[in-house]
Design a protein around this motif. Structure first.
Motif, PDB file in Angstrom:
ATOM      1  N   GLY A 104      40.734  71.422  12.075  1.00 31.20           N
ATOM      2  CA  GLY A 104      40.313  70.095  11.624  1.00 31.20           C
ATOM      3  C   GLY A 104      41.474  69.226  11.188  1.00 31.20           C
ATOM      4  O   GLY A 104      41.283  68.284  10.406  1.00 31.20           O
ATOM      5  N   GLY A 105      42.660  69.511  11.708  1.00 27.66           N
ATOM      6  CA  GLY A 105      43.855  68.776  11.310  1.00 27.66           C
ATOM      7  C   GLY A 105      43.730  67.264  11.427  1.00 27.66           C
ATOM      8  O   GLY A 105      44.085  66.544  10.480  1.00 27.66           O
ATOM      9  N   PRO A 106      43.246  66.715  12.547  1.00 23.23           N
ATOM     10  CA  PRO A 106      43.129  65.259  12.652  1.00 23.23           C
ATOM     11  C   PRO A 106      42.222  64.652  11.586  1.00 23.23           C
ATOM     12  O   PRO A 106      42.493  63.558  11.085  1.00 23.23           O
ATOM     13  N   VAL A 107      41.156  65.358  11.242  1.00 23.31           N
ATOM     14  CA  VAL A 107      40.250  64.848  10.190  1.00 23.31           C
ATOM     15  C   VAL A 107      40.970  64.819   8.845  1.00 23.31           C
ATOM     16  O   VAL A 107      40.892  63.836   8.102  1.00 23.31           O
ATOM     17  N   LEU A 108      41.689  65.913   8.542  1.00 22.45           N
ATOM     18  CA  LEU A 108      42.422  65.961   7.286  1.00 22.45           C
ATOM     19  C   LEU A 108      43.503  64.880   7.236  1.00 22.45           C
ATOM     20  O   LEU A 108      43.736  64.258   6.194  1.00 22.45           O
ATOM     21  N   MET A 109      44.157  64.628   8.351  1.00 24.96           N
ATOM     22  CA  MET A 109      45.189  63.594   8.389  1.00 24.96           C
ATOM     23  C   MET A 109      44.588  62.206   8.146  1.00 24.96           C
ATOM     24  O   MET A 109      45.160  61.384   7.418  1.00 24.96           O
ATOM     25  N   ALA A 110      43.427  61.962   8.743  1.00 25.28           N
ATOM     26  CA  ALA A 110      42.768  60.669   8.518  1.00 25.28           C
ATOM     27  C   ALA A 110      42.322  60.523   7.072  1.00 25.28           C
ATOM     28  O   ALA A 110      42.389  59.431   6.498  1.00 25.28           O
ATOM     29  N   LEU A 111      41.870  61.610   6.473  1.00 30.05           N
ATOM     30  CA  LEU A 111      41.487  61.571   5.049  1.00 30.05           C
ATOM     31  C   LEU A 111      42.712  61.290   4.178  1.00 30.05           C
ATOM     32  O   LEU A 111      42.626  60.555   3.180  1.00 30.05           O
ATOM     33  N   LEU A 112      43.836  61.871   4.556  1.00 34.13           N
ATOM     34  CA  LEU A 112      45.060  61.611   3.797  1.00 34.13           C
ATOM     35  C   LEU A 112      45.524  60.170   3.971  1.00 34.13           C
ATOM     36  O   LEU A 112      46.155  59.604   3.066  1.00 34.13           O
ATOM     37  N   TRP A 113      45.235  59.564   5.114  1.00 34.38           N
ATOM     38  CA  TRP A 113      45.544  58.141   5.251  1.00 34.38           C
ATOM     39  C   TRP A 113      44.762  57.323   4.231  1.00 34.38           C
ATOM     40  O   TRP A 113      45.285  56.374   3.633  1.00 34.38           O
ATOM     41  N   VAL A 114      43.503  57.669   4.023  1.00 35.25           N
ATOM     42  CA  VAL A 114      42.696  56.985   3.002  1.00 35.25           C
ATOM     43  C   VAL A 114      43.331  57.164   1.630  1.00 35.25           C
ATOM     44  O   VAL A 114      43.419  56.213   0.838  1.00 35.25           O
ATOM     45  N   ALA A 115      43.788  58.388   1.337  1.00 39.99           N
ATOM     46  CA  ALA A 115      44.442  58.640   0.054  1.00 39.99           C
ATOM     47  C   ALA A 115      45.709  57.811  -0.086  1.00 39.99           C
ATOM     48  O   ALA A 115      46.019  57.297  -1.168  1.00 39.99           O
ATOM     49  N   ASP A 116      46.448  57.666   1.015  1.00 33.09           N
ATOM     50  CA  ASP A 116      47.679  56.889   0.977  1.00 33.09           C
ATOM     51  C   ASP A 116      47.378  55.414   0.713  1.00 33.09           C
ATOM     52  O   ASP A 116      48.085  54.750  -0.061  1.00 33.09           O
ATOM     53  N   GLU A 117      46.342  54.878   1.353  1.00 33.87           N
ATOM     54  CA  GLU A 117      45.967  53.490   1.096  1.00 33.87           C
ATOM     55  C   GLU A 117      45.492  53.308  -0.336  1.00 33.87           C
ATOM     56  O   GLU A 117      45.742  52.260  -0.960  1.00 33.87           O
ATOM     57  N   LEU A 465      27.520  52.070  -3.341  1.00 32.99           N
ATOM     58  CA  LEU A 465      28.351  53.274  -3.523  1.00 32.99           C
ATOM     59  C   LEU A 465      29.660  52.974  -4.236  1.00 32.99           C
ATOM     60  O   LEU A 465      30.241  53.861  -4.868  1.00 32.99           O
ATOM     61  N   GLY A 466      30.127  51.755  -4.115  1.00 30.85           N
ATOM     62  CA  GLY A 466      31.350  51.371  -4.809  1.00 30.85           C
ATOM     63  C   GLY A 466      32.558  52.140  -4.321  1.00 30.85           C
ATOM     64  O   GLY A 466      32.802  52.284  -3.113  1.00 30.85           O
ATOM     65  N   ALA A 467      33.337  52.656  -5.258  1.00 31.20           N
ATOM     66  CA  ALA A 467      34.595  53.334  -4.920  1.00 31.20           C
ATOM     67  C   ALA A 467      34.404  54.784  -4.497  1.00 31.20           C
ATOM     68  O   ALA A 467      35.381  55.439  -4.107  1.00 31.20           O
ATOM     69  N   TRP A 468      33.188  55.301  -4.545  1.00 30.40           N
ATOM     70  CA  TRP A 468      32.984  56.730  -4.298  1.00 30.40           C
ATOM     71  C   TRP A 468      33.377  57.193  -2.901  1.00 30.40           C
ATOM     72  O   TRP A 468      33.976  58.269  -2.751  1.00 30.40           O
ATOM     73  N   PRO A 469      33.054  56.450  -1.833  1.00 29.19           N
ATOM     74  CA  PRO A 469      33.502  56.922  -0.513  1.00 29.19           C
ATOM     75  C   PRO A 469      35.015  57.113  -0.437  1.00 29.19           C
ATOM     76  O   PRO A 469      35.501  58.116   0.090  1.00 29.19           O
ATOM     77  N   GLU A 470      35.763  56.165  -0.973  1.00 32.68           N
ATOM     78  CA  GLU A 470      37.226  56.281  -0.955  1.00 32.68           C
ATOM     79  C   GLU A 470      37.685  57.461  -1.794  1.00 32.68           C
ATOM     80  O   GLU A 470      38.562  58.230  -1.377  1.00 32.68           O
ATOM     81  N   ARG A 471      37.103  57.640  -2.964  1.00 31.82           N
ATOM     82  CA  ARG A 471      37.502  58.749  -3.832  1.00 31.82           C
ATOM     83  C   ARG A 471      37.223  60.094  -3.195  1.00 31.82           C
ATOM     84  O   ARG A 471      38.061  61.010  -3.241  1.00 31.82           O
ATOM     85  N   VAL A 472      36.054  60.225  -2.589  1.00 32.68           N
ATOM     86  CA  VAL A 472      35.686  61.503  -1.970  1.00 32.68           C
ATOM     87  C   VAL A 472      36.597  61.796  -0.785  1.00 32.68           C
ATOM     88  O   VAL A 472      37.101  62.917  -0.630  1.00 32.68           O
ATOM     89  N   MET A 473      36.824  60.792   0.062  1.00 36.62           N
ATOM     90  CA  MET A 473      37.681  61.017   1.227  1.00 36.62           C
ATOM     91  C   MET A 473      39.105  61.367   0.801  1.00 36.62           C
ATOM     92  O   MET A 473      39.729  62.278   1.359  1.00 36.62           O
ATOM     93  N   ALA A 474      39.616  60.653  -0.199  1.00 36.03           N
ATOM     94  CA  ALA A 474      40.974  60.938  -0.671  1.00 36.03           C
ATOM     95  C   ALA A 474      41.062  62.333  -1.269  1.00 36.03           C
ATOM     96  O   ALA A 474      42.031  63.072  -1.031  1.00 36.03           O
ATOM     97  N   ALA A 475      40.044  62.724  -2.038  1.00 35.96           N
ATOM     98  CA  ALA A 475      40.046  64.050  -2.656  1.00 35.96           C
ATOM     99  C   ALA A 475      40.001  65.152  -1.608  1.00 35.96           C
ATOM    100  O   ALA A 475      40.718  66.164  -1.711  1.00 35.96           O
ATOM    101  N   LEU A 476      39.179  64.963  -0.572  1.00 40.16           N
ATOM    102  CA  LEU A 476      39.111  65.965   0.497  1.00 40.16           C
ATOM    103  C   LEU A 476      40.449  66.080   1.230  1.00 40.16           C
ATOM    104  O   LEU A 476      40.890  67.181   1.573  1.00 40.16           O
ATOM    105  N   GLY A 477      41.091  64.945   1.469  1.00 39.71           N
ATOM    106  CA  GLY A 477      42.392  64.997   2.117  1.00 39.71           C
ATOM    107  C   GLY A 477      43.428  65.725   1.284  1.00 39.71           C
ATOM    108  O   GLY A 477      44.214  66.526   1.799  1.00 39.71           O
ATOM    109  N   LEU A 478      43.450  65.477  -0.019  1.00 41.82           N
ATOM    110  CA  LEU A 478      44.408  66.141  -0.897  1.00 41.82           C
ATOM    111  C   LEU A 478      44.111  67.628  -1.020  1.00 41.82           C
ATOM    112  O   LEU A 478      45.034  68.449  -1.102  1.00 41.82           O
TER     113      LEU A 478
END
Length: 513
Positions: A104-117, A465-478
């Motif tokens: 699932g590397g590409p998915v994790l990389m995309a999640l980390l992009w969200v964390a970076d933003e 949902l507010g900030a939750w989608p971003e928080r969840v995606m960033a947390a999964l990436g990290l």
């Protein structure tokens, strides 16, 4: 050596593709291709090489994207800011490299992009979210995703498509769904983008009075700027009387349309009163107001009503560093005396907008439209339409105003509200809740836009949902990055991959790890 140079050019070109996907161009589909280049470069790399490639890719993206920041102050603002943004991108790509060969590397990389933003949205100096991938997608297949998860979901989808493309050569059966699914989901979400006027409609006018000249001293003739907006409002009032335009229920003037404080200058107040009386509707006036409590200025929008005068105010909450404020002024003065042009503005705290005729208007002034939380809070205060008063005169004829309009279009879909952009010198625009631009002005041209817009009280899923989608995606990436680092420490080495078509585990601008 030659191979390294070619890969550096390849990396910078990948970032350049993402820049070319941003307005005023409409080549939104170039962004996934830019991420595909990044995915090829990062596959199987160690963290240090991943950081180096990310910085080069980030420079290819940010240097041309942020050229407007140096339009009148030169390289001292432009290049350091672009480099800082590229370094922060490099922090994210260092982690992406470590997860690139995991399942699932590409998915994790995309999640980390969200964390970076997310990181770039809060650091440094309160964050600089310019360059978020969603802001280059005001058209195309990904835009409807904003109504589900806001700007972060668009960024994730675009990055995932690109990283999936990068894996097609290593097993197309597994990679193809990653390429196809994000845009398909965006298209499938299109019917969810609501445009129905569940609170009725309102006729809205945006006034663009223009400025005497572009540049940092655009407001040296402050009275001329105010008079320009009064004059264009009076012309609109005449058009209404003669049946050439529909009478507006509310009118939006730009940020800095009255840099003369109308609470301290009776002549400025009289001119505004004249315009408001003529148009016969409440007008939101962008003004610089000096607070009596501390003598410091506020970037304020004043609600001015016919026969009643000023009845309410909104003070800009997210101030622009190095413009409205100057962090570490004495330190940065060592590099440029231009820092003393920066203001001493004080931020507001109240997200409440205005009740204007039949509409409840959220006010997000200029720079604020780039910040998810600022716009969200103003919408959640009960708004059924969004106003973005802005001043782009200090950036001349650069792409800045088009980039900012793209943000407004994304916000329209994200929150399901029509958006009215009123700029001093352009581009002003009327945007429907689906992100479509009804009308717009040219640059440095006096104009008035009038349109009947839907008033929508229904909250989108993204608003709720507010900030939750971003928080969840960033947390999964990290978490994925932590897993990759754990595997490394345990002696599990990912299979080396190719960068730009050449097998190599560590090579890159940062050197071997």
């Amino acid at each position: 050596m030659r191979g390294t140079v070619l890969r550096i050019v390849f990396a910078a070109a990948g970032g350049g593709l993402v820049h070319l996907s941003f307005p005023p161009r409409t080549a939104w589909w170039l962004a996934p291709l830019g991420f595909a280049v990044l995915g090829v470069l990062l596959h199987g790399r160690r963290a240090r090489a991943g950081f180096g490639w990310g910085v080069v890719w980030g420079l290819g993206f940010m240097v041309p994207l942020l050229r407007w920041t140096g339009e009148f102050v030169g390289l001292i603002a432009w290049l350091p800011l672009a480099l800082l943004c590229a370094v922060l991108i490099g922090v994210g790509t260092a982690l992406m490299a470590r997860v690139s060969t995991l399942p699932g590397g590409p998915v994790l990389m995309a999640l980390l992009w969200v964390a970076d933003e997310l990181l770039r949205g809060v650091f440094p100096f309160g964050g600089f979210p310019w360059g978020r991938i969603a802001f280059g997608q005001p058209e195309g297949w990904y835009l409807p995703l904003a109504s589900l998860g806001g700007a972060p979901l668009i960024g994730f989808a675009v990055a995932l498509t690109g990283f999936g493309l990068a894996r097609l050569g290593r097993g197309w059966r597994r990679a193809l769904p990653l390429v196809v699914l994000p845009p398909v989901l965006g298209l499938a979400a299109t019917p969810l983008v609501g445009t129905a006027p569940d609170r009725g409609t309102a006729v809205v006018a945006a006034i663009q009075g223009n400025v005497p000249r572009a540049g940092l001293d655009f407001n040296a003739q402050r009275r001329a700027v105010l008079d320009n907006h009064v004059r264009r409002t009076l012309e609109l009032a005449e058009d209404v009387e003669r049946g050439r335009a529909e009478r507006p229920d509310l009118v939006i003037w730009p940020e800095n349309s009255s840099d003369i404080d109308p609470f301290r200058n009776p002549d400025a107040a009289a001119r505004i009163d004249q315009a408001v009386a003529a148009i016969g509707a409440p007008v939101a006036i962008g003004a610089v107001v000096v607070d009596r409590s501390d003598g410091l200025p506020r970037n304020t929008v004043v609600l001015w009503e016919p026969g009643a005068g000023p009845t309410d105010t909104y003070t800009k909450r997210q101030l622009q560093p190095f413009g409205e404020t100057m962090p570490y002024r004495s330190f940065f003065r060592l590099f440029s005396a231009a820092v003393d042009r920066a203001g001493t503005f004080q931020p507001g705290t109240d997200p409440e907008g205005f009740a204007m005729g039949p509409a409840k208007v959220a006010v997000d002034t200029c720079y604020e439209v780039a910040f998810d939380g600022v716009v969200r809070d103003s919408v959640r205060a009960g708004a059924d339409i969004i106003a973005v008063p802005t001043n782009n005169a200090t950036f001349g004829y650069t792409e800045m105003t088009y980039q900012q309009l793209a943000m407004s279009r994304v916000r329209a879909v994200e929150h399901g509200k029509a958006v009215v952009v009123a700029a001093t010198s352009g581009v002003s625009a009327i945007v429907r809740p689906d992100g479509a631009v009804v009308d717009r002005t040219g640059l440095f041209t006096p104009d008035a836009l009038v349109a009947r817009l839907p008033l929508r009280g229904e909250a989108t899923l993204a608003t709720r949902l507010g900030a939750w989608p971003e928080r969840v995606m960033a947390a999964l990436g990290l978490l994925g990055a932590a897993l990759g680092l754990t595997m490394q420490r345990r002696g599990s080495r990912p299979t080396p991959g190719a960068g730009a078509g050449e097998e190599e585990t560590d090579g890159g601008p940062a050197g071997a790890a």
